[in-house]
Motif scaffolding. Structure first.
Motif, PDB file in Angstrom:
ATOM      1  N   ALA A  59       0.970  -1.120  -0.239  1.00 27.51           N
ATOM      2  CA  ALA A  59      -0.133  -0.230   0.148  1.00 27.51           C
ATOM      3  C   ALA A  59       0.879   1.238   0.091  1.00 27.51           C
ATOM      4  CB  ALA A  59      -0.890   0.009   1.288  1.00 27.51           C
ATOM      5  N   ALA A  60       2.102   1.495   0.815  1.00 24.36           N
ATOM      6  CA  ALA A  60       2.875   2.432   0.726  1.00 24.36           C
ATOM      7  C   ALA A  60       3.563   2.578  -0.421  1.00 24.36           C
ATOM      8  CB  ALA A  60       3.895   2.272   1.967  1.00 24.36           C
ATOM      9  N   GLY A  61       3.894   1.674  -1.141  1.00 26.79           N
ATOM     10  CA  GLY A  61       4.505   1.701  -2.424  1.00 26.79           C
ATOM     11  C   GLY A  61       3.690   2.292  -3.603  1.00 26.79           C
ATOM     12  N   LYS A  62       2.308   1.836  -3.542  1.00 26.17           N
ATOM     13  CA  LYS A  62       1.426   2.279  -4.375  1.00 26.17           C
ATOM     14  C   LYS A  62       1.288   3.978  -3.913  1.00 26.17           C
ATOM     15  CE  LYS A  62      -3.291   1.940  -6.205  1.00 26.17           C
ATOM     16  NZ  LYS A  62      -3.341   3.540  -6.452  1.00 26.17           N
ATOM     17  N   THR A  63       1.153   4.394  -2.752  1.00 27.58           N
ATOM     18  CA  THR A  63       1.208   5.699  -2.532  1.00 27.58           C
ATOM     19  C   THR A  63       2.274   6.636  -2.908  1.00 27.58           C
ATOM     20  OG1 THR A  63       0.205   5.164  -0.579  1.00 27.58           O
ATOM     21  CG2 THR A  63       1.119   7.329  -0.298  1.00 27.58           C
ATOM     22  N   ALA A  64       3.513   5.802  -2.905  1.00 27.20           N
ATOM     23  CA  ALA A  64       4.526   6.421  -3.638  1.00 27.20           C
ATOM     24  C   ALA A  64       4.330   6.688  -5.092  1.00 27.20           C
ATOM     25  CB  ALA A  64       5.795   5.792  -3.464  1.00 27.20           C
ATOM     26  N   GLY A  65       3.709   5.874  -5.715  1.00 28.35           N
ATOM     27  CA  GLY A  65       3.796   5.741  -7.019  1.00 28.35           C
ATOM     28  C   GLY A  65       2.660   7.074  -7.524  1.00 28.35           C
ATOM     29  N   ASP A  66       1.506   6.952  -6.693  1.00 26.61           N
ATOM     30  CA  ASP A  66       0.623   7.971  -7.052  1.00 26.61           C
ATOM     31  C   ASP A  66       1.124   9.438  -6.752  1.00 26.61           C
ATOM     32  OD1 ASP A  66      -1.287   5.930  -7.331  1.00 26.61           O
ATOM     33  OD2 ASP A  66      -2.112   6.073  -5.159  1.00 26.61           O
ATOM     34  N   GLU A  67       1.952   9.581  -5.807  1.00 24.95           N
ATOM     35  CA  GLU A  67       2.802  10.974  -5.406  1.00 24.95           C
ATOM     36  C   GLU A  67       3.483  11.124  -6.769  1.00 24.95           C
ATOM     37  OE1 GLU A  67       2.248  13.228  -3.050  1.00 24.95           O
ATOM     38  OE2 GLU A  67       0.923  11.743  -1.854  1.00 24.95           O
ATOM     39  N   GLU A  95       7.953  -2.300  -4.176  1.00 24.59           N
ATOM     40  CA  GLU A  95       8.183  -2.216  -5.709  1.00 24.59           C
ATOM     41  C   GLU A  95       6.731  -2.655  -6.427  1.00 24.59           C
ATOM     42  OE1 GLU A  95      10.356  -4.130  -9.563  1.00 24.59           O
ATOM     43  OE2 GLU A  95      11.547  -4.202  -7.640  1.00 24.59           O
ATOM     44  N   ALA A  96       6.123  -3.680  -5.952  1.00 19.11           N
ATOM     45  CA  ALA A  96       5.194  -4.245  -6.449  1.00 19.11           C
ATOM     46  C   ALA A  96       4.048  -3.222  -6.273  1.00 19.11           C
ATOM     47  CB  ALA A  96       4.598  -5.339  -6.015  1.00 19.11           C
ATOM     48  N   GLY A  97       3.893  -2.453  -5.133  1.00 14.28           N
ATOM     49  CA  GLY A  97       2.733  -1.524  -5.064  1.00 14.28           C
ATOM     50  C   GLY A  97       3.128  -0.157  -5.959  1.00 14.28           C
ATOM     51  N   PHE A  98       4.321   0.072  -5.940  1.00 12.92           N
ATOM     52  CA  PHE A  98       4.681   1.398  -6.765  1.00 12.92           C
ATOM     53  C   PHE A  98       4.481   0.873  -8.319  1.00 12.92           C
ATOM     54  CE2 PHE A  98       7.858   3.279  -9.532  1.00 12.92           C
ATOM     55  CZ  PHE A  98       7.650   4.934  -9.046  1.00 12.92           C
ATOM     56  N   ARG A  99       4.795  -0.218  -8.770  1.00 10.46           N
ATOM     57  CA  ARG A  99       4.343  -0.590 -10.051  1.00 10.46           C
ATOM     58  C   ARG A  99       2.870  -0.630 -10.345  1.00 10.46           C
ATOM     59  NH1 ARG A  99       8.238  -2.406 -13.464  1.00 10.46           N
ATOM     60  NH2 ARG A  99      10.380  -2.597 -12.646  1.00 10.46           N
ATOM     61  N   SER A 100       1.917  -1.189  -9.489  1.00 13.76           N
ATOM     62  CA  SER A 100       0.567  -0.995  -9.697  1.00 13.76           C
ATOM     63  C   SER A 100       0.003   0.203  -9.860  1.00 13.76           C
ATOM     64  CB  SER A 100      -0.261  -1.923  -8.547  1.00 13.76           C
ATOM     65  OG  SER A 100       0.002  -0.706  -7.230  1.00 13.76           O
ATOM     66  N   ALA A 101       0.623   1.219  -9.373  1.00 13.95           N
ATOM     67  CA  ALA A 101       0.038   2.782  -9.605  1.00 13.95           C
ATOM     68  C   ALA A 101       0.306   3.245 -11.008  1.00 13.95           C
ATOM     69  CB  ALA A 101       0.778   3.646  -8.457  1.00 13.95           C
ATOM     70  N   PHE A 102       1.118   2.709 -11.636  1.00 15.72           N
ATOM     71  CA  PHE A 102       1.387   2.915 -13.001  1.00 15.72           C
ATOM     72  C   PHE A 102       0.605   2.370 -14.196  1.00 15.72           C
ATOM     73  CE2 PHE A 102       4.748   4.889 -11.005  1.00 15.72           C
ATOM     74  CZ  PHE A 102       4.814   6.033 -11.640  1.00 15.72           C
ATOM     75  N   GLU A 103      -0.398   1.206 -13.825  1.00 15.39           N
ATOM     76  CA  GLU A 103      -1.039   0.109 -14.752  1.00 15.39           C
ATOM     77  C   GLU A 103      -2.026   0.985 -15.366  1.00 15.39           C
ATOM     78  OE1 GLU A 103      -2.475  -2.852 -12.193  1.00 15.39           O
ATOM     79  OE2 GLU A 103      -0.310  -3.622 -11.927  1.00 15.39           O
ATOM     80  N   GLY A 104      -1.828   1.165 -16.820  1.00 20.40           N
ATOM     81  CA  GLY A 104      -2.918   1.971 -17.454  1.00 20.40           C
ATOM     82  C   GLY A 104      -2.677   3.343 -17.785  1.00 20.40           C
ATOM     83  N   LYS A 105      -1.535   3.481 -17.264  1.00 16.66           N
ATOM     84  CA  LYS A 105      -0.975   5.029 -17.480  1.00 16.66           C
ATOM     85  C   LYS A 105       0.102   4.907 -18.555  1.00 16.66           C
ATOM     86  CE  LYS A 105      -2.911   6.801 -13.555  1.00 16.66           C
ATOM     87  NZ  LYS A 105      -3.658   7.999 -13.588  1.00 16.66           N
ATOM     88  N   GLY A 106       0.492   6.099 -19.163  1.00 21.41           N
ATOM     89  CA  GLY A 106       1.378   6.208 -20.345  1.00 21.41           C
ATOM     90  C   GLY A 106       2.812   6.151 -20.048  1.00 21.41           C
ATOM     91  N   TYR A 107       3.148   5.765 -19.015  1.00 24.62           N
ATOM     92  CA  TYR A 107       4.675   5.849 -18.576  1.00 24.62           C
ATOM     93  C   TYR A 107       5.332   4.413 -18.959  1.00 24.62           C
ATOM     94  CZ  TYR A 107       3.051  10.038 -16.091  1.00 24.62           C
ATOM     95  OH  TYR A 107       2.692  11.135 -15.725  1.00 24.62           O
ATOM     96  N   GLU A 108       6.806   4.281 -18.991  1.00 25.39           N
ATOM     97  CA  GLU A 108       7.426   3.089 -19.078  1.00 25.39           C
ATOM     98  C   GLU A 108       8.068   2.608 -18.036  1.00 25.39           C
ATOM     99  OE1 GLU A 108      11.206   1.445 -21.560  1.00 25.39           O
ATOM    100  OE2 GLU A 108      10.222   3.241 -22.344  1.00 25.39           O
ATOM    101  N   LEU A 109       7.809   1.581 -17.245  1.00 26.10           N
ATOM    102  CA  LEU A 109       8.504   1.461 -16.102  1.00 26.10           C
ATOM    103  C   LEU A 109       9.809   0.674 -16.499  1.00 26.10           C
ATOM    104  CD1 LEU A 109       6.337   2.751 -14.817  1.00 26.10           C
ATOM    105  CD2 LEU A 109       6.561   1.057 -13.042  1.00 26.10           C
ATOM    106  N   MET A 110      11.049   0.914 -16.180  1.00 24.84           N
ATOM    107  CA  MET A 110      12.098   0.362 -16.827  1.00 24.84           C
ATOM    108  C   MET A 110      12.521  -0.961 -15.850  1.00 24.84           C
ATOM    109  SD  MET A 110      14.567   3.672 -17.719  1.00 24.84           S
ATOM    110  CE  MET A 110      15.655   2.726 -18.654  1.00 24.84           C
ATOM    111  N   GLU A 111      13.414  -1.649 -16.160  1.00 23.00           N
ATOM    112  CA  GLU A 111      13.870  -2.840 -15.472  1.00 23.00           C
ATOM    113  C   GLU A 111      14.439  -2.106 -14.118  1.00 23.00           C
ATOM    114  OE1 GLU A 111      16.834  -6.658 -15.630  1.00 23.00           O
ATOM    115  OE2 GLU A 111      16.091  -5.991 -17.607  1.00 23.00           O
TER     116      GLU A 111
END
Length: 279
Positions: free
Chosen positions: A112-120, A151-167
């Protein structure tokens, strides 16, 4: 609650250097004093499975009755912890569990905290008119339960967005190694970088500072003086601050309750997170 005797409790974290672990130990020592028990901070000086296993074995050999542990990885110290438990030692997890049953666990809801980081990060990028681009992730390793979930939470925030998450690249939580990784991401033209722990975040902020590119959005995890300075100087947007002091206090309380014969049932408690931004 006070203890019926001076129980001997070992506190074994991933290392003894990160401010996160120092603060966790401070919380544990304050609670130990209040309850009238002894907590010995016997952590390795660096994140190393072999050293952590040695700490567990030393605790058992030293007659400690409970071990409060932040596991460096879910499997590496499992056999050492199983052996400890088989001799009657009570196990309590703080921050990061291993794959061995314990009395209780006190940690951040890392996903959940990782997702918050992605949202921010997304909010800041969109506010700057950036709706696509590469995002770098600096993690510790591929095994530590807490940072893998962040990391899993952070990546989930970007699902369906136009960004490219690198390796993902791994810097072992070392600020200098993490800075080199972040600098490599910057040369590849990233618009944002996420650091998954204290060292990763410090390295990310230092790389953005060294690059002179103030338009890269750096988001991190954990709180330290270095990280807060990087935020206040504008090189990091924010950090997800955990509550290690709460982990330490609650870990000691649970260890004592278990030693006094209470059944805790392996409960997992979320110790919370706050988003820290520029003052």
């Amino acid at each position: 609650m006070t203890a019926t005797k001076d129980w001997k409790i070992a506190l074994i974290t991933m290392d003894s250097i990160d401010q996160h672990w120092v603060t966790l130990n401070e919380g544990a020592q304050a609670e130990a004093k209040a309850l009238g028990v002894t907590v010995s901070f016997m952590s390795p000086n660096t994140k190393d499975d072999a050293q952590q296993i040695e700490c567990v074995n030393n605790a058992v050999a030293g007659g400690y009755e409970a071990i409060i542990v932040a596991a460096n990885g879910p499997d590496a110290i499992s056999s050492a912890l199983k052996e400890a438990a088989s001799t009657g030692v009570k196990i309590v997890y703080v921050d990061s569990p291993a794959n061995v049953e314990a009395e209780a666990t006190f940690s951040t809801d890392n996903e959940a905290a990782g997702k918050t980081a992605g949202d921010e990060m997304i909010k800041a990028l969109e506010a700057a008119g950036i709706t696509s681009g590469k995002i770098g992730i600096v993690n510790v390793n591929a095994a530590t339960d807490s940072t893998v979930k962040r990391e899993a939470g952070f990546r989930s925030a970007f699902e369906g967005k136009g960004y490219e998450l690198m390796e993902t690249q791994y810097g072992e939580g070392d600020a200098a190694k993490s800075q080199t990784i972040a600098e490599n991401y910057i040369t590849q033209g990233v618009v944002g970088i996420f650091g998954c722990n204290e060292g990763s975040t410090t390295g990310t902020g230092n790389a953005i500072k060294a690059s002179g590119k103030t338009d890269i959005v750096g988001v991190g995890f954990d709180k330290s003086d270095a990280i807060m300075n990087l935020i206040n100087d504008g090189y990091l947007l924010c950090t997800m601050a955990q509550n290690p002091d709460v982990m330490g206090k609650e870990g000691v309380k649970a260890a004592v309750r278990a030693l006094e014969g209470e059944e805790l049932g392996g409960a997992v408690s979320d110790t919370g997170v706050s988003v820290l931004k520029k003052n």
